[in-house]
Design an enzyme around this catalytic site. Structure first.
Site, short mmCIF file in Angstrom:
data_model
loop_
_atom_site.label_atom_id
_atom_site.label_comp_id
_atom_site.label_asym_id
_atom_site.label_seq_id
_atom_site.Cartn_x
_atom_site.Cartn_y
_atom_site.Cartn_z
N PHE A 31 0.85 -1.19 0.00
CA PHE A 31 0.00 0.00 0.00
C PHE A 31 0.88 1.24 0.00
O PHE A 31 1.37 1.67 1.05
CB PHE A 31 -0.92 0.02 1.22
CG PHE A 31 -2.11 -0.88 1.10
CD1 PHE A 31 -2.93 -0.82 -0.02
CD2 PHE A 31 -2.41 -1.79 2.09
CE1 PHE A 31 -4.04 -1.65 -0.14
CE2 PHE A 31 -3.51 -2.63 1.98
CZ PHE A 31 -4.32 -2.55 0.87
N HIS A 146 4.72 5.46 1.39
CA HIS A 146 3.77 4.48 1.92
C HIS A 146 2.50 5.19 2.38
O HIS A 146 2.55 6.28 2.97
CB HIS A 146 4.39 3.70 3.08
CG HIS A 146 3.64 2.44 3.39
ND1 HIS A 146 2.58 2.42 4.27
CD2 HIS A 146 3.77 1.17 2.93
CE1 HIS A 146 2.11 1.18 4.35
NE2 HIS A 146 2.81 0.41 3.53
N HIS A 147 1.36 4.56 2.13
CA HIS A 147 0.07 5.21 2.42
C HIS A 147 -0.16 5.42 3.92
O HIS A 147 -0.94 6.28 4.32
CB HIS A 147 -1.07 4.37 1.84
CG HIS A 147 -2.22 5.20 1.35
ND1 HIS A 147 -2.72 6.27 2.05
CD2 HIS A 147 -2.96 5.12 0.22
CE1 HIS A 147 -3.72 6.80 1.38
NE2 HIS A 147 -3.89 6.13 0.27
N SER A 148 0.52 4.65 4.76
CA SER A 148 0.33 4.81 6.20
C SER A 148 0.91 6.14 6.71
O SER A 148 0.54 6.61 7.79
CB SER A 148 1.00 3.65 6.95
OG SER A 148 2.38 3.61 6.68
N ASN A 326 -3.71 9.57 8.53
CA ASN A 326 -4.83 9.07 7.75
C ASN A 326 -6.11 9.17 8.57
O ASN A 326 -6.31 8.43 9.52
CB ASN A 326 -4.59 7.60 7.37
CG ASN A 326 -3.50 7.42 6.34
OD1 ASN A 326 -3.73 7.62 5.16
ND2 ASN A 326 -2.32 7.06 6.79
#
Length: 383
Positions: A31, A146-148, A326
């Protein structure tokens, strides 16, 4: 040695931070976000290193690594680490003179990056600098994050906080304009508020019911867009297409809608044309096939009030605290995959659907379900 000391940043006493529910859900190495920037001048590696040292590194998640099973207690956390910025700036050794089609090379290079899982043993970001002239730029920077680390709204706000005006290099770029509220009577606002609550309640019940039906029973109609689970993981192919933002804004202003409505409408139109080309038969037969298709997508909704760019700038300059990460929900978006003669109809349908989704609390319920699931069942449930 001296140069290494300049490029190396050691985080002092930054506390360990737990992962948010959405960051935990997005903790897979697969992700991540890939962004391509085009520049009018050649990339300077040392300038990138100095700039990142003075800005992004002060955002805690850019100088921390993710630990899913902290102290073997199953607690996912961000752990501050010693960071050498130069290790995250990649300049591939290429013979640019031998590249016959630079645009195709960029697509292939980006596709290769997109097919390599993120290295979770270090801070989850990297810059790839390509000093290669393409049809639209003199050089490029391909960023893999990274999406985190953060959602789209956080990352776009951070980019603006790193930018300065050409006319005043010390002034932040501002994307907000002051608006005046109409001076209406209190009785009018009470009526509007009461009617709005009724709409929100009704729309939320309807949209949440659709969400639960989708999760439990309703599947998408089989179509060429769907993969075969038995084929396992397949590689990604990245294709670049550049559109005129001025054209997008013209449609937005003319039809009185948002940029995202126009982009969603374009997506629906493109998918409709693609699926139509995948089926055999006459135009009338293809139209009937598309009428029977049920195709849904997931649209991320920002749940956080707009973060001030000034707050992000202070965070990077002074290490101050700022809301970050997020905080997004997801709504199930039924795609209008039909054969329309008027291409603007796809945009009208996108706006009508998103207007309903924005009024409902579906995104908040979805976020609550994820938070509840991760809290009581742990991170393994996401797999």
């Amino acid at each position: 040695m001296k140069a290494e000391k300049v490029m190396e940043r050691e985080i002092e006493t930054t506390p360990i931070e737990p992962l948010s529910p959405m960051s935990h859900m997005l903790s897979s190495p697969n992700f991540f976000i890939v962004i391509t920037f085009g520049f009018k001048t050649r990339c300077n590696r040392s300038a990138f290193v100095d700039g990142i040292n003075n800005t992004l590194i002060n955002a805690p998640r850019f100088s921390s690594k993710m630990e899913i099973n902290y102290k073997k207690k199953g607690e996912p956390v961000w752990i501050p680490v010693k960071l050498r910025v130069d290790d995250h700036i990649i300049v591939p050794d290429l013979e640019y003179s031998n590249i016959q089609n630079p645009d195709q090379f960029v697509e292939d290079y980006t596709s290769n990056i997109a097919n390599i899982p993120m290295d979770m043993s270090k801070p989850l970001w990297e810059f790839h600098l390509l000093n290669m002239k393409t049809s639209k730029a003199e050089s490029l920077a391909i960023v893999k994050i990274h999406h985190s680390i953060g959602d789209g709204m956080s990352l776009m706000s951070l980019l603006l906080a790193c930018s300065r005006k050409i006319s005043d290099p010390d002034a932040l770029v501002s994307n907000t304009t002051a608006t005046k509220k109409p001076a209406d009577s209190m009785a009018w606002w009470l009526f509007v508020g009461f009617w709005f609550m009724i709409r929100v309640t009704f729309t939320t019940i309807v949209e949440f019911s659709k969400l639960m039906l989708t999760v439990c029973f309703l599947e998408d109609t089989k179509n060429p867009l769907m993969g075969n689970p038995s084929d396992g993981f397949q590689s990604w192919k990245v294709v670049h297409r550049i559109i005129s933002f001025e054209d997008v804004k013209l449609i937005k202003d003319t039809m009185n809608m948002k940029v995202n409505d126009v982009l969603l409408g374009m997506t629906q139109a493109g998918l409709s044309r693609y699926l139509s080309s995948k089926y055999d038969g006459s135009t009338a037969e293809k139209k009937k096939i598309l009428e029977k298709l049920r195709v849904r997508g997931a649209v991320a909704i920002n749940l956080r009030p707009a973060t001030k760019i000034e707050d992000l700038a202070d965070m990077m300059a002074k290490g101050s605290k700022c809301r970050w990460g997020n905080f997004i929900g997801t709504v199930i978006f039924p795609l209008w995959v039909k054969s329309e003669k008027d291409p603007l109809e796809y945009i009208r349908r996108a706006k009508a659907t998103m207007d309903r989704k924005k009024i409902s609390l579906e995104a908040f319920f979805f976020y609550g379900i994820i938070k509840f699931t991760l809290k009581f069942f742990g991170g393994k449930v996401k797999y």
